[in-house]
Design a protein around this motif. Sequence first.
Motif, mmCIF file in Angstrom:
data_model
loop_
_atom_site.group_PDB
_atom_site.id
_atom_site.type_symbol
_atom_site.label_atom_id
_atom_site.label_comp_id
_atom_site.label_asym_id
_atom_site.label_seq_id
_atom_site.Cartn_x
_atom_site.Cartn_y
_atom_site.Cartn_z
ATOM 1 N N VAL A 44 0.786 -1.325 0.015
ATOM 2 C CA VAL A 44 0.024 0.020 0.174
ATOM 3 C C VAL A 44 1.031 1.291 -0.104
ATOM 4 O O VAL A 44 0.637 2.212 -0.702
ATOM 5 C CB VAL A 44 -1.193 -0.038 1.308
ATOM 6 C CG1 VAL A 44 -1.742 1.314 1.213
ATOM 7 C CG2 VAL A 44 -1.937 -1.282 1.028
ATOM 8 N N ASN A 45 1.923 1.419 0.935
ATOM 9 C CA ASN A 45 2.797 2.502 0.898
ATOM 10 C C ASN A 45 3.349 2.690 -0.545
ATOM 11 O O ASN A 45 3.641 4.004 -0.723
ATOM 12 C CB ASN A 45 3.751 2.372 1.900
ATOM 13 C CG ASN A 45 3.184 2.584 3.335
ATOM 14 O OD1 ASN A 45 2.224 3.005 3.485
ATOM 15 N ND2 ASN A 45 3.767 2.088 4.285
ATOM 16 N N SER A 46 3.788 1.465 -1.117
ATOM 17 C CA SER A 46 4.393 2.047 -2.327
ATOM 18 C C SER A 46 3.392 2.526 -3.595
ATOM 19 O O SER A 46 3.868 3.227 -4.557
ATOM 20 C CB SER A 46 4.797 0.629 -3.160
ATOM 21 O OG SER A 46 3.663 -0.312 -3.518
ATOM 22 N N PHE A 295 -13.765 1.879 -1.987
ATOM 23 C CA PHE A 295 -12.744 1.042 -1.981
ATOM 24 C C PHE A 295 -13.194 -0.369 -1.735
ATOM 25 O O PHE A 295 -12.308 -1.502 -1.972
ATOM 26 C CB PHE A 295 -11.590 1.628 -1.080
ATOM 27 C CG PHE A 295 -10.780 2.603 -1.535
ATOM 28 C CD1 PHE A 295 -9.620 2.375 -2.639
ATOM 29 C CD2 PHE A 295 -10.848 3.760 -1.243
ATOM 30 C CE1 PHE A 295 -8.945 3.142 -3.179
ATOM 31 C CE2 PHE A 295 -9.964 4.760 -1.721
ATOM 32 C CZ PHE A 295 -9.102 4.628 -2.816
ATOM 33 N N VAL A 296 -14.278 -0.603 -0.784
ATOM 34 C CA VAL A 296 -14.437 -1.820 -0.333
ATOM 35 C C VAL A 296 -15.684 -2.552 -0.616
ATOM 36 O O VAL A 296 -15.821 -3.400 -1.395
ATOM 37 C CB VAL A 296 -14.606 -1.759 1.372
ATOM 38 C CG1 VAL A 296 -14.482 -3.339 1.977
ATOM 39 C CG2 VAL A 296 -13.181 -1.213 1.845
ATOM 40 N N LYS A 297 -16.907 -1.854 -0.390
ATOM 41 C CA LYS A 297 -18.227 -2.417 -0.636
ATOM 42 C C LYS A 297 -19.312 -1.408 -0.504
ATOM 43 O O LYS A 297 -19.160 -0.573 0.358
ATOM 44 C CB LYS A 297 -18.430 -3.616 0.308
ATOM 45 C CG LYS A 297 -19.541 -4.636 -0.153
ATOM 46 C CD LYS A 297 -19.579 -5.869 1.008
ATOM 47 C CE LYS A 297 -20.699 -6.809 0.418
ATOM 48 N NZ LYS A 297 -20.755 -7.812 1.836
ATOM 49 N N VAL A 327 -6.744 5.943 4.445
ATOM 50 C CA VAL A 327 -6.550 5.214 3.166
ATOM 51 C C VAL A 327 -5.694 3.733 3.357
ATOM 52 O O VAL A 327 -5.861 2.835 3.195
ATOM 53 C CB VAL A 327 -6.536 5.636 1.826
ATOM 54 C CG1 VAL A 327 -6.337 4.596 0.689
ATOM 55 C CG2 VAL A 327 -7.601 6.715 1.285
ATOM 56 N N THR A 328 -4.492 4.011 3.875
ATOM 57 C CA THR A 328 -3.408 3.000 3.863
ATOM 58 C C THR A 328 -4.004 2.188 5.084
ATOM 59 O O THR A 328 -3.691 1.195 5.066
ATOM 60 C CB THR A 328 -2.150 3.726 4.346
ATOM 61 O OG1 THR A 328 -2.364 4.749 5.387
ATOM 62 C CG2 THR A 328 -1.647 4.453 3.211
ATOM 63 N N THR A 329 -4.448 2.687 6.225
ATOM 64 C CA THR A 329 -5.163 1.887 7.370
ATOM 65 C C THR A 329 -6.022 0.827 6.671
ATOM 66 O O THR A 329 -5.964 -0.464 6.940
ATOM 67 C CB THR A 329 -5.805 2.632 8.446
ATOM 68 O OG1 THR A 329 -4.713 3.705 9.059
ATOM 69 C CG2 THR A 329 -6.278 1.862 9.491
#
Length: 546
Positions: A44-46, A295-297, A327-329
Amino acid sequence: MASLNPLSSNLDLRKAKHLLRRASFTYTKEQIDTFVGMPAIAAVNSLTQASANALSAPYDPLPGDNPDGFWTFSPELPNSFEGQGRKRAQVTAWWWHNAMQQTTLKHKLSFFMHTSFVVGKDTGVGSATYFFDHINLLDFYALGNIKTLAKKITLDNGMLDYLDNTQNNKNNPNENYAREYLELFTVLKGEQIGPDNYTNYTESDIQQAAKVFSGIKKRPERTDIDTDTNIPMGYINVNQHDTDDKIFSSAFGNQVISGKDTELGILDELEDFVEMVFAQPETAKAYCRKLYRYFVKSHWNEQVETDIITPLAEILIANDYEILPVVTTLLSSEHFYDTDDSNATDNIIGGIIKSPLQLLSEVCSMFEVEYPDPTNNALFYYRNFFHYFIHNKYFPAAGMEFFNPDEVAGYPAYYQQPGFDRNWFGSNTLIGRYKLIESLIEGKNTISGGNIYAHLDAVTFVKNKIVNAADPNLLITEIADLLYPESIDDDRTNYFKSFLIDEGFPDYYWTGTWNKYLSNNDETTVKTRLNALIIAMINAAEFQLM
């Protein structure tokens, strides 16, 4: 229990695909291979790293005898140029090509910002140059601060035109922007609990907000430049601003924003208003629900509301509305990868119907579709490929007006209950979605006709990307493992194999055909078979999901 704890295991193929297609518009075998075996947080960080855009600005190759070229750099008034609708389409072509050049969250979040601060590029945003500035503003804050964007967007020339705030004066108030700012862009309504009272704000709050926004005007010449972003913005007409104090309801703690009569003072009013709105816990929850749906559902239960949405909102508030910590979490959590419970019906992986934008982007990036280079072949890219085919034919036929939703609420997939993302898929959009892959393989617009100057080479894709291409079963499962969220079973493999091998023929028929191609480079037979296979696999139900 739904959990935001980081995924403890490294990404396998299934999870790597899930992350990449949810977090980026570019979806390639090479990036999937890179992610497999990585810790989720590292992957994710990338994706949070983004370089400069490949194209600094859109280019208009028309008129043919004297192109307007990089018209957004011109000192001429934006409305002095002809072909404004064409130019607005070219802005979207510029944005999409840039999104195709990087594997990053930036453009995914830029489009999220578009769904949160909606303008329709052809329904009131004004000249194409203002739309270009607007998209640049979304890009600038895509990896940044939502609250800061919510301040800057108020002075955006395109938004000022789109929601009429440039017409909002102290003696003739226009509440359009103020209403949408509260109802759609920030805190949202909440349940109606009384006459003109929507829980999170009241009609009186809209009136007071309109007073805060009064006198903020569009600058047609684009001569006012925001020092933080270097993007042109509107200006403040002090004489048309309501200098009375603005008194808000109990929904905002009865806060009073003191009226000011200088440009700096009016900017302070705007600052105080935005801070007041973003101090409401419901504002943070509204954005986190939007992020979850994006992002999820589309649907979730009370447990997710308690264990995911509320903690994410707390993270958003704690970080003063910086978007990346949230978002990263979320994207590195057990919940995102559906490992936080034993409920097989959650369907988080493969649980969203792809938008026409996602469908187009995945196909073009995975298969390395050759389309005209906008730098070296601007006419064929901007006009023939993107404007004539993608913008004018594919997107409308697939149910999406690109950067031009019908309503200020945005695209129904992101707000309209109960269907949400199911709104992308229906009898009126099916043909458009299915014609995309046919058009790219044939190199012509199969929706309405014409050369699209782009080509998907199925043979080269298989030769370069598929290890076991000579074995029809392994060929199909390898392609399926790239394209689909979940593995396919033997029945599906056998179904797809029928496009390679005629009924009754053994598997070695394909093996011999492929090996013959490798030896003599005559692709006639394998091309016909592989084109049919790829069309069938892209148009299968499995590929419509992500």
